[in-house]
Design an enzyme around this catalytic site. Structure first.
Site, PDB file in Angstrom:
ATOM      1  CD  GLU B 146       0.679  -3.907   4.280  1.00 16.86           C
ATOM      2  OE1 GLU B 146       1.763  -3.284   4.246  1.00 16.86           O
ATOM      3  OE2 GLU B 146       0.589  -5.108   4.000  1.00 16.86           O
ATOM      4  CG  HIS B 148      -0.102  -6.817   7.630  1.00 16.60           C
ATOM      5  ND1 HIS B 148       0.125  -7.771   8.589  1.00 16.60           N
ATOM      6  CD2 HIS B 148       0.632  -7.177   6.557  1.00 16.60           C
ATOM      7  CE1 HIS B 148       0.958  -8.690   8.107  1.00 16.60           C
ATOM      8  NE2 HIS B 148       1.274  -8.349   6.868  1.00 16.60           N
ATOM      9  CG  ASP B 178      -1.735  -7.812   3.689  1.00 14.19           C
ATOM     10  OD1 ASP B 178      -0.657  -7.652   3.102  1.00 14.19           O
ATOM     11  OD2 ASP B 178      -2.103  -8.920   4.147  1.00 14.19           O
ATOM     12  CG  HIS B 276      -0.044  -5.531  -0.110  1.00 11.67           C
ATOM     13  ND1 HIS B 276       0.707  -5.231   0.987  1.00 11.67           N
ATOM     14  CD2 HIS B 276       0.423  -4.747  -1.114  1.00 11.67           C
ATOM     15  CE1 HIS B 276       1.598  -4.299   0.664  1.00 11.67           C
ATOM     16  NE2 HIS B 276       1.432  -3.975  -0.601  1.00 11.67           N
ATOM     17  CD  GLU B 312       2.563  -8.671   0.622  1.00  9.58           C
ATOM     18  OE1 GLU B 312       3.511  -8.056   1.115  1.00  9.58           O
ATOM     19  OE2 GLU B 312       1.398  -8.505   1.021  1.00  9.58           O
TER      20      GLU B 312
END
Lengths: 135, 367
Positions: B146, B148, B178, B276, B312
């Site tokens: 991920e 992020h 993300d 995400h 999300e």
């Protein structure tokens, strides 16, 4: 993250000079006992002595020293744990404060350091004087 | 750039409903059924350590029952979010061998539960990912690391991973994008939450202005720059008489609202295996005011992405006054409209989603 959920309303119990309250994980995912670093239990401003504190989770009771190396027991997000300590509590309403220190094991903030968070919650509730042992 | 347009798969992560699950309003089965009934799927993502008691140990009986439920309600498993808990013993961090063994158990759990992707995290280095590649292959589970905030696609740590992926050529290594890395404003619902906690309008304006300043500058060059920004958010709390809010400003201002631009994702686009659809709220016009959802969907469509997008919703941290279910519904409507405006569509049919995800995960990225 969700500190307002730490203390379960209406769960304060007292017996034989000890007080206990149910607590919830203020985080979204399960954490192992080893990441539950410390807690404080304070009722009406009086704090339970650190060495008297006990943590009950998954039907077993631990000291915080026991938990430091325990990666077998986990605190699941929908489970209540029980924090107890030496504190005399009279009948009636009390202001209960719980402070929690947790480690978040996947957030590494330096080469040898894990993110450490402190959360607390305060709620007012009546005490239930227990005849039965709660331990 | 791929000539063919993508058809991303609509879906959700149960993380969006953390507050309802934590409050015991819905158990896992009920949340899965709700997700299906509300049409938030077909894609379904779950966090192992949030939803499965005893994770990563999954017994055969549970795995069978879980699979039956997913089939019954017509959802499609996309990603199981797993964690690199290097600090499981905070006093003694895992060494590489311990970490690989710990991750193996979770990859095995993903396979057993029928998830084709395991979302892994940034604390895994290129060497760790290289060591995990044969394990991923053994279980047939793609590892999607991920990206992020406070990282972003062109961050040096992410580029180092990308370069290693390119060198290894494993079809089982990739990224989860993300959307929180490419945010366009400090979430107004969080400003409202601070207001409800008594923060002054002057303080709130200063927080927004500081974030906007970082947006103009772009994402932090490195961890030192990130630390400095974090410090300035803390400073605002002190300066305006609310030191209790300072760390919260820092965590959210740098760790949730990443100020990279949408096209930064092009640096790693061929390796994006999962997304995400991070967002924070929906305003009175039905729009997400701080995440460029339409631009992100357009980017995916025009780059030929036909993997899953897990909506999300992260505003639940502070927004206790609105239903997360309504908010998810509104964000997914924006996604569908954006995909159509870009000349494509989101996949909402389960059978089509299964075929799309198989095709999406079947090919390696070769250098």
């Amino acid at each position: 993250m969700i500190p307002d959920r730490i203390i379960e309303q209406g769960t304060l119990r007292a017996r034989g000079g000890r007080a206990a309250v149910e607590v919830r994980l203020p985080w979204y995912r399960a954490l192992p006992a080893s990441c539950i670093a410390a807690a404080k239990l304070t009722i009406d401003g009086a704090q339970a002595p650190a060495e008297s504190l006990r943590w009950e989770m998954n039907g077993e009771e631990f000291t915080f020293a026991d938990m430091k190396t325990n990666t077998a027991q986990w605190w699941f997000p929908t489970d209540s744990a029980v924090l107890s300590g030496d504190l005399a509590v009279d009948a009636g309403e009390h202001e209960v404060r719980v402070d929690l220190e947790l480690y978040i094991p996947y957030i590494i903030i330096a080469d040898d350091q894990v993110l450490h968070i402190e959360e607390h919650d305060t709620k007012t509730m009546s005490v239930r004087q227990d005849e039965e042992a709660y331990a | 750039m791929t000539a063919e347009q993508g058809t991303p798969i609509q879906g959700v992560t149960l993380y969006s409903f953390t507050r309802a699950f934590h409050a015991r309003e819905y158990d896992l089965d009920q949340l899965i059924r709700k997700t299906a009934t509300e049409g938030f799927g077909p894609g379904l993502e779950i966090i192992g350590f949030s939803s499965f008691r005893g994770f990563p140990e999954i017994d055969d009986h549970f795995a069978g029952r879980f699979s039956d439920l997913i089939d019954e309600v017509g959802l499609v498993r996309t990603s199981l979010a797993v964690n690199a808990d290097i600090g499981l013993r905070p006093d003694k961090l895992m060494d590489q061998d311990e970490l690989i063994a710990y991750m193996r158990r979770q990859i095995a759990a993903a396979a057993k539960l029928g998830f084709p992707i395991a979302r892994v995290q940034i604390s895994l280095t290129p060497d760790s990912m290289e060591a995990l590649a044969p394990i991923a292959e053994e279980y047939g589970v793609t590892l999607a690391l991920e990206v992020h905030a406070d990282q972003y696609a062109s961050h040096p740590r992410i580029l180092a991973l990308r370069d290693r992926y390119e060198q290894l050529g494993s079809p089982f290594l990739g990224f989860t994008m993300d959307w929180g890395a490419t945010v366009s404003g400090f979430a107004p619902s969080l400003i409202e939450a601070y207001r409800r906690r008594g923060a002054s309008e002057e303080l709130l304006a200063a927080v927004v202005a500081l974030w906007d300043e970082y947006y103009e500058q772009g994402p932090p060059a490195d961890q030192a720059d990130h630390g400095q920004r974090f410090g300035r958010f803390i400073g605002l709390g002190h300066q305006y008489g609310r030191p209790d809010l300072g760390i919260d400003f820092g965590i959210n201002g740098t760790g949730l609202f990443g100020p990279a631009r949408v096209d930064d994702w092009l640096e790693i686009m061929p390796w994006v295996r999962h997304a995400h659809g991070k967002f924070f709220g929906i305003d009175e016009n039905g729009q997400e005011p701080s995440v460029p959802v339409s631009d992100l969907i357009t980017l995916l469509v025009t780059n030929g992405y036909s993997g899953a997008v897990s909506s999300e919703y992260e505003g639940w941290h502070w927004n206790h006054w609105q239903s997360p279910f309504e908010i998810i519904r509104a964000e997914q409507a924006i996604q569908r409209t954006a995909a159509e405006s870009a000349g494509s569509r989101m996949i909402t049919d389960a059978a089509e989603a299964r075929r799309a995800i198989d095709a999406h995960l079947s090919h390696a990225v070769r250098a």
